[in-house]
Design a protein around this motif. Structure first.
Motif, PDB file in Angstrom:
ATOM      1  N   GLY A 210      29.412  49.096  48.202  1.00 59.25           N
ATOM      2  CA  GLY A 210      29.008  48.085  47.236  1.00 59.25           C
ATOM      3  C   GLY A 210      30.091  47.746  46.229  1.00 59.25           C
ATOM      4  N   GLY A 211      29.764  46.787  45.374  1.00 53.79           N
ATOM      5  CA  GLY A 211      30.687  46.396  44.321  1.00 53.79           C
ATOM      6  C   GLY A 211      30.839  47.445  43.242  1.00 53.79           C
ATOM      7  N   ILE A 212      29.893  48.396  43.166  1.00 54.69           N
ATOM      8  CA  ILE A 212      30.008  49.479  42.191  1.00 54.69           C
ATOM      9  C   ILE A 212      31.216  50.365  42.504  1.00 54.69           C
ATOM     10  CG2 ILE A 212      28.495  51.070  43.459  1.00 54.69           C
ATOM     11  CD1 ILE A 212      27.409  52.016  40.765  1.00 54.69           C
ATOM     12  N   TYR A 213      31.639  50.356  43.765  1.00 56.76           N
ATOM     13  CA  TYR A 213      32.835  51.102  44.182  1.00 56.76           C
ATOM     14  C   TYR A 213      34.016  50.139  44.206  1.00 56.76           C
ATOM     15  CZ  TYR A 213      35.861  54.226  46.878  1.00 56.76           C
ATOM     16  OH  TYR A 213      36.905  55.022  47.299  1.00 56.76           O
ATOM     17  N   ASP A 214      35.118  50.551  43.627  1.00 56.80           N
ATOM     18  CA  ASP A 214      36.324  49.716  43.590  1.00 56.80           C
ATOM     19  C   ASP A 214      36.944  49.720  44.986  1.00 56.80           C
ATOM     20  OD1 ASP A 214      38.804  48.561  43.197  1.00 56.80           O
ATOM     21  OD2 ASP A 214      39.304  49.749  41.429  1.00 56.80           O
ATOM     22  N   GLN A 215      36.676  48.660  45.757  1.00 54.37           N
ATOM     23  CA  GLN A 215      37.104  48.612  47.154  1.00 54.37           C
ATOM     24  C   GLN A 215      38.626  48.591  47.300  1.00 54.37           C
ATOM     25  OE1 GLN A 215      35.008  48.996  49.651  1.00 54.37           O
ATOM     26  NE2 GLN A 215      33.169  48.910  48.376  1.00 54.37           N
ATOM     27  N   ALA A 216      39.322  48.088  46.311  1.00 55.19           N
ATOM     28  CA  ALA A 216      40.788  48.032  46.395  1.00 55.19           C
ATOM     29  C   ALA A 216      41.436  49.330  45.925  1.00 55.19           C
ATOM     30  CB  ALA A 216      41.317  46.858  45.573  1.00 55.19           C
ATOM     31  N   GLY A 217      40.946  49.886  44.820  1.00 57.77           N
ATOM     32  CA  GLY A 217      41.652  51.005  44.194  1.00 57.77           C
ATOM     33  C   GLY A 217      40.902  52.309  44.110  1.00 57.77           C
ATOM     34  N   GLY A 218      39.671  52.373  44.632  1.00 55.56           N
ATOM     35  CA  GLY A 218      38.911  53.620  44.577  1.00 55.56           C
ATOM     36  C   GLY A 218      38.269  53.854  43.224  1.00 55.56           C
ATOM     37  N   GLY A 219      37.289  54.731  43.197  1.00 54.36           N
ATOM     38  CA  GLY A 219      36.588  55.056  41.966  1.00 54.36           C
ATOM     39  C   GLY A 219      35.362  54.192  41.765  1.00 54.36           C
ATOM     40  N   PHE A 220      34.390  54.747  41.030  1.00 54.94           N
ATOM     41  CA  PHE A 220      33.097  54.093  40.832  1.00 54.94           C
ATOM     42  C   PHE A 220      32.946  53.600  39.402  1.00 54.94           C
ATOM     43  CE2 PHE A 220      32.442  56.829  44.450  1.00 54.94           C
ATOM     44  CZ  PHE A 220      31.519  56.158  45.249  1.00 54.94           C
ATOM     45  N   ALA A 221      32.315  52.434  39.258  1.00 58.71           N
ATOM     46  CA  ALA A 221      31.886  51.962  37.947  1.00 58.71           C
ATOM     47  C   ALA A 221      30.615  52.711  37.541  1.00 58.71           C
ATOM     48  CB  ALA A 221      31.638  50.461  37.977  1.00 58.71           C
ATOM     49  N   LEU A 309      47.509  37.096  50.823  1.00 59.03           N
ATOM     50  CA  LEU A 309      47.351  37.782  52.108  1.00 59.03           C
ATOM     51  C   LEU A 309      47.790  36.956  53.312  1.00 59.03           C
ATOM     52  CD1 LEU A 309      43.877  39.449  51.413  1.00 59.03           C
ATOM     53  CD2 LEU A 309      46.139  40.531  51.304  1.00 59.03           C
ATOM     54  N   GLY A 310      47.920  35.659  53.142  1.00 56.94           N
ATOM     55  CA  GLY A 310      48.385  34.836  54.248  1.00 56.94           C
ATOM     56  C   GLY A 310      47.507  34.955  55.472  1.00 56.94           C
ATOM     57  N   GLU A 311      48.120  35.277  56.604  1.00 55.86           N
ATOM     58  CA  GLU A 311      47.372  35.325  57.869  1.00 55.86           C
ATOM     59  C   GLU A 311      46.344  36.451  57.914  1.00 55.86           C
ATOM     60  OE1 GLU A 311      50.542  37.970  60.516  1.00 55.86           O
ATOM     61  OE2 GLU A 311      50.447  35.789  60.780  1.00 55.86           O
ATOM     62  N   ASP A 312      46.459  37.437  57.001  1.00 51.81           N
ATOM     63  CA  ASP A 312      45.474  38.524  56.951  1.00 51.81           C
ATOM     64  C   ASP A 312      44.241  38.166  56.131  1.00 51.81           C
ATOM     65  OD1 ASP A 312      46.909  40.271  58.539  1.00 51.81           O
ATOM     66  OD2 ASP A 312      47.993  41.165  56.845  1.00 51.81           O
ATOM     67  N   PHE A 313      44.247  36.976  55.516  1.00 53.11           N
ATOM     68  CA  PHE A 313      43.126  36.632  54.644  1.00 53.11           C
ATOM     69  C   PHE A 313      41.805  36.545  55.409  1.00 53.11           C
ATOM     70  CE2 PHE A 313      40.314  33.373  52.792  1.00 53.11           C
ATOM     71  CZ  PHE A 313      39.963  34.051  51.639  1.00 53.11           C
ATOM     72  N   SER A 367      44.270  49.098  54.965  1.00 53.03           N
ATOM     73  CA  SER A 367      45.109  49.852  54.028  1.00 53.03           C
ATOM     74  C   SER A 367      46.258  48.992  53.512  1.00 53.03           C
ATOM     75  CB  SER A 367      45.652  51.112  54.704  1.00 53.03           C
ATOM     76  OG  SER A 367      46.494  51.832  53.829  1.00 53.03           O
ATOM     77  N   GLY A 368      46.884  48.223  54.407  1.00 52.91           N
ATOM     78  CA  GLY A 368      47.962  47.317  54.004  1.00 52.91           C
ATOM     79  C   GLY A 368      47.460  46.224  53.071  1.00 52.91           C
ATOM     80  N   ILE A 369      46.264  45.694  53.371  1.00 54.59           N
ATOM     81  CA  ILE A 369      45.664  44.656  52.521  1.00 54.59           C
ATOM     82  C   ILE A 369      45.385  45.212  51.125  1.00 54.59           C
ATOM     83  CG2 ILE A 369      43.538  43.326  52.188  1.00 54.59           C
ATOM     84  CD1 ILE A 369      43.545  42.904  55.279  1.00 54.59           C
ATOM     85  N   LYS A 370      44.846  46.423  51.065  1.00 51.53           N
ATOM     86  CA  LYS A 370      44.578  47.043  49.766  1.00 51.53           C
ATOM     87  C   LYS A 370      45.866  47.231  48.965  1.00 51.53           C
ATOM     88  CE  LYS A 370      40.380  49.651  50.981  1.00 51.53           C
ATOM     89  NZ  LYS A 370      39.794  50.999  51.095  1.00 51.53           N
ATOM     90  N   ASN A 371      46.941  47.608  49.633  1.00 53.47           N
ATOM     91  CA  ASN A 371      48.228  47.790  48.939  1.00 53.47           C
ATOM     92  C   ASN A 371      48.704  46.485  48.313  1.00 53.47           C
ATOM     93  OD1 ASN A 371      48.344  50.505  49.597  1.00 53.47           O
ATOM     94  ND2 ASN A 371      49.578  50.182  51.427  1.00 53.47           N
ATOM     95  N   VAL A 372      48.534  45.385  49.037  1.00 51.34           N
ATOM     96  CA  VAL A 372      48.929  44.070  48.502  1.00 51.34           C
ATOM     97  C   VAL A 372      48.081  43.718  47.286  1.00 51.34           C
ATOM     98  CG1 VAL A 372      49.028  41.592  48.996  1.00 51.34           C
ATOM     99  CG2 VAL A 372      49.777  43.235  50.736  1.00 51.34           C
ATOM    100  N   LEU A 373      46.774  43.936  47.378  1.00 53.40           N
ATOM    101  CA  LEU A 373      45.875  43.623  46.271  1.00 53.40           C
ATOM    102  C   LEU A 373      46.178  44.486  45.044  1.00 53.40           C
ATOM    103  CD1 LEU A 373      42.473  43.238  48.190  1.00 53.40           C
ATOM    104  CD2 LEU A 373      43.985  41.414  47.386  1.00 53.40           C
ATOM    105  N   MET A 374      46.451  45.759  45.281  1.00 53.82           N
ATOM    106  CA  MET A 374      46.738  46.656  44.154  1.00 53.82           C
ATOM    107  C   MET A 374      48.063  46.300  43.479  1.00 53.82           C
ATOM    108  SD  MET A 374      44.283  48.721  43.502  1.00 53.82           S
ATOM    109  CE  MET A 374      45.022  50.102  42.626  1.00 53.82           C
ATOM    110  N   ALA A 375      49.025  45.867  44.263  1.00 51.85           N
ATOM    111  CA  ALA A 375      50.308  45.446  43.677  1.00 51.85           C
ATOM    112  C   ALA A 375      50.114  44.228  42.781  1.00 51.85           C
ATOM    113  CB  ALA A 375      51.313  45.142  44.786  1.00 51.85           C
TER     114      ALA A 375
END
Length: 657
Positions: A210-221, A309-313, A367-375
């Motif tokens: 769910g959205g309560i979990y930070d899908q990009a960076g981990g950890g819960f709200a 994300l380009g072609e990975d979007f 995992s690669g997509i998350k790295n781009v988002l976190m950057a």
């Protein structure tokens, strides 16, 4: 403090005690609307002695005035604003006040105190008596005895409020409440209930997707505002994430679900990245707001992600529920104002099948997509950080890291746990001549302050017991015993086995409260009762086990009526009604032998270990040169020693292999 009380008495003014915390959204709203408005502030300061309290630094004060406001209004929350007499007795209070109503309230109370002080004093006296006498359990001879059927009755009532579609309770908002699901997980195991197990695992799955979990960076709200775990209240608290690490780690040990292990890793990485101090401590919280806007740091616009994300979007949009590729406001993840909260609606396995992909290939791509988002997210203005360190919350995180280590023996978790434990020992414990003489509650910038509360002793004791069981370093168990002894000496309540929240060494407030019901954090009394039970078994002090049982007996009716508020007590009750075992390992290969138990789910035991002669009752007189032996004991009776974990497990019926 004395200065404020003296000022109020000398000037004969009411006090305004405003209680909040750093990550509280509505605290910041009232701060901006009223406290930072010069006209409003002038009214406040002209008529009242104004005191600002951090509820996390002074939970004892928060307990007293929250109780008062709940008695007055039947509800509570933060910001908590309580007006008191000059001596601290509560007169009137509430939570968030809009600016105009706040100004009206200020003038009305100032006039009442000026024109009818006698009426104010009479009401405050009655309210203070109510605060003193509320929530004090008394012995009840008609209370049911401690028995397994009470747990069953409680769960039966509780299950009527399960949301068996989206997990959690059948209402909003939804809080993770880790201790609830830890109890239910174990209850499902002990009773072999597929119904309870299904609900718990559904809840864990829905929370981590769910959205309560930070899908990009981990950890819960902290919680979800809706029934779907979708829209969080975006603050991230150390105590939630610490306990959720423990919960998902234990769920992994039973189910071997790799997704749960991934949550443990990502959440621990979040805490290390964003809440970790070089000292070894962990900070308290991240705000919900950044740039004055709730959730701005965490949410995404579709066009922003597409550009990044380009072609990975397309894959990311599908995976994180952004909806179809034609744009617009479709998709489960859509929130408001063109913003999306990343979330998932199916497991990696199901998603990979739908996309005709291998699961490992999908996970590598994500995992690669998350790295781009976190950057990209790293370039944003960050939420505020509450950089104080609390002993109790750090102990919960220490316990979480130990539980993460116990999943599969990954050394990084144990090393980080020990770094935190050494911080607590160095900075938070007061020692003289090697003896514990007290503890501090709060630490910041190299300085410890505020005498510790029962929650600090309870959770640090629990964490040190867990750390001892991870590697059998007796230092931690001895410290746990010393902390328990200190708590028994300074937090007792005459005529009751229960403990007060504040030490007998602290300046008296208008009431000395007890914390009994479990909430987002277990009650300090339930945590102490469990500590007494475990340490009684380690030390042979049967009076500690008896006290734990007496404490538990006082809440039997509450357990039946409202299990969700007593789940940590119910874990202790499981120890009394289901077979509880002590497993002692003695010999040079104690670490290797102990590690062999990790791949099994064993929720109702304690471990003791020694590489040689030991004075600890569970390991004393059991060392045999050149051999490592395992003793499984139950009800003061031990089976014959065996050399291999698999042999010992034969003496533990029903274990999860």
């Amino acid at each position: 403090g004395e200065e404020a009380l003296r000022k109020a008495k000398e000037e004969n003014r009411l006090m305004l005690v405003s209680i909040g915390y750093s990550a509280c959204h509505w605290c910041h709203v009232m701060e901006r609307e009223s406290f930072e408005d010069e006209k409003v502030a002038r009214i406040m300061n002209d008529h009242f002695v104004c005191i600002k309290i951090d509820r996390e630094e002074r939970p004892d004060i928060d307990q007293v005035y929250m109780n008062a406001v709940q008695l007055m209004t039947s509800h509570g929350g933060w910001p908590l604003n309580c007006f008191t007499l000059p001596d601290g007795r509560p007169l009137y209070g509430g939570t968030y006040f809009p600016k105009e109503k706040w100004v009206d309230t200020l003038f009305a109370l100032a006039d009442l105190w000026k024109n009818d002080a006698e009426k104010c004093m009479q009401y405050a006296q009655e309210l203070t008596q109510g605060v003193k006498h509320s929530e004090l359990p008394v012995a009840d001879e008609s209370a049911p005895a401690i028995a397994g059927n009470i747990l069953g009755l409680s769960v039966e009532q509780w299950s009527l409020r399960f949301d068996n579609s989206e997990g959690g309770p059948s209402r909003a908002p939804k809080f993770p409440l880790p201790n609830n699901y830890l109890f239910l997980l174990r209850q499902a195991f002990f009773t072999q209930s597929e119904k309870i197990k299904k609900h718990v695992l559904l809840t864990l799955d829905k929370m981590m997707m769910g959205g309560i979990y930070d899908q990009a960076g981990g950890g819960f709200a902290r919680y979800s505002t809706d029934m779907l775990w979708k829209v969080p209240h975006f603050e991230k608290m150390l105590y939630d994430n610490a306990q959720l690490i423990s919960l998902y780690a234990e769920a992994f040990r039973w189910t071997k679900n790799e997704a749960y292990k991934n949550v443990v890793h990502e959440t621990a990485e979040f805490a290390e990245r964003e809440l970790s101090s070089p000292s070894g401590a962990f900070y308290s919280a991240l705000d919900a707001d950044s740039e004055g806007e709730e959730g701005k740091f965490y949410v995404w616009e579709r066009e922003e992600m597409e550009k990044l994300l380009g072609e990975d979007f397309g894959l990311a949009a599908d995976y994180f529920s952004l909806g179809n590729l034609s744009g617009g406001k479709s998709g489960m993840a859509y929130w408001e104002d063109g913003k999306y909260i990343l979330l998932r609606r199916e497991s990696d396995e199901a998603f990979a099948r739908k996309r005709h992909m291998e699961v490992t290939a999908l996970q590598k791509k994500i995992s690669g997509i998350k790295n781009v988002l976190m950057a990209q997210r790293a370039k944003r203005i960050r939420p505020g950080l509450d950089d104080k360190t609390l002993a109790s919350w750090n102990a919960l995180m220490l316990r979480g890291l130990v539980d993460a280590y116990q999943m599969e023996g990954e050394e990084k978790f144990l090393l980080r746990a020990k770094k935190n434990a050494e911080f607590l020992l160095r900075e938070m414990l007061r020692m003289e001549d090697g003896k514990v003489t007290g503890m501090w509650h709060s630490w910041k910038n190299g300085r410890a302050t505020v005498n510790a509360f029962l929650e600090d002793y309870a959770f640090v004791t629990d964490a040190f017991i867990a750390l001892y069981q991870a590697q059998f370093e007796e230092k931690w168990l001895m410290l746990a015993i010393a902390l328990c002894e200190y708590a028994c000496a300074h937090f007792g309540h005459e005529g009751s086995p229960l403990f007060c929240f504040t030490s007998d060494e602290d300046p008296a407030l208008i009431a000395r409260k007890m914390e009994i019901s479990d909430n987002v954090i277990p009650a300090s009394n339930s945590a102490m009762a469990r500590n007494l039970f475990y340490l009684g078994h380690y030390t042979g002090r049967t009076e500690w086990i008896a006290r734990a049982e007496q404490m538990l007996a006082l809440v039997q009716k509450e357990i039946v009526a409202y299990g969700a508020g007593y789940s940590n007590w119910m874990i202790l009750q499981q120890h009394f009604v289901f077979p509880f075992r002590e497993i002692a390992i003695v010999g040079n290969a104690v670490d290797k032998t102990g590690a062999a138990f990790r791949k099994h789910y064993l929720p109702n035991q304690i471990f003791a270990g020694s590489t040689g002669n030991s004075t600890l009752p569970l390991t004393a007189n059991r060392f045999i040169e050149g051999r490592t032996l395992i003793y499984v004991c139950e009800n003061n009776t031990c089976g014959l020693p065996v050399a291999a974990a698999e042999e010992a497990l034969k003496n533990i019926p029903g274990y999860a292999g």
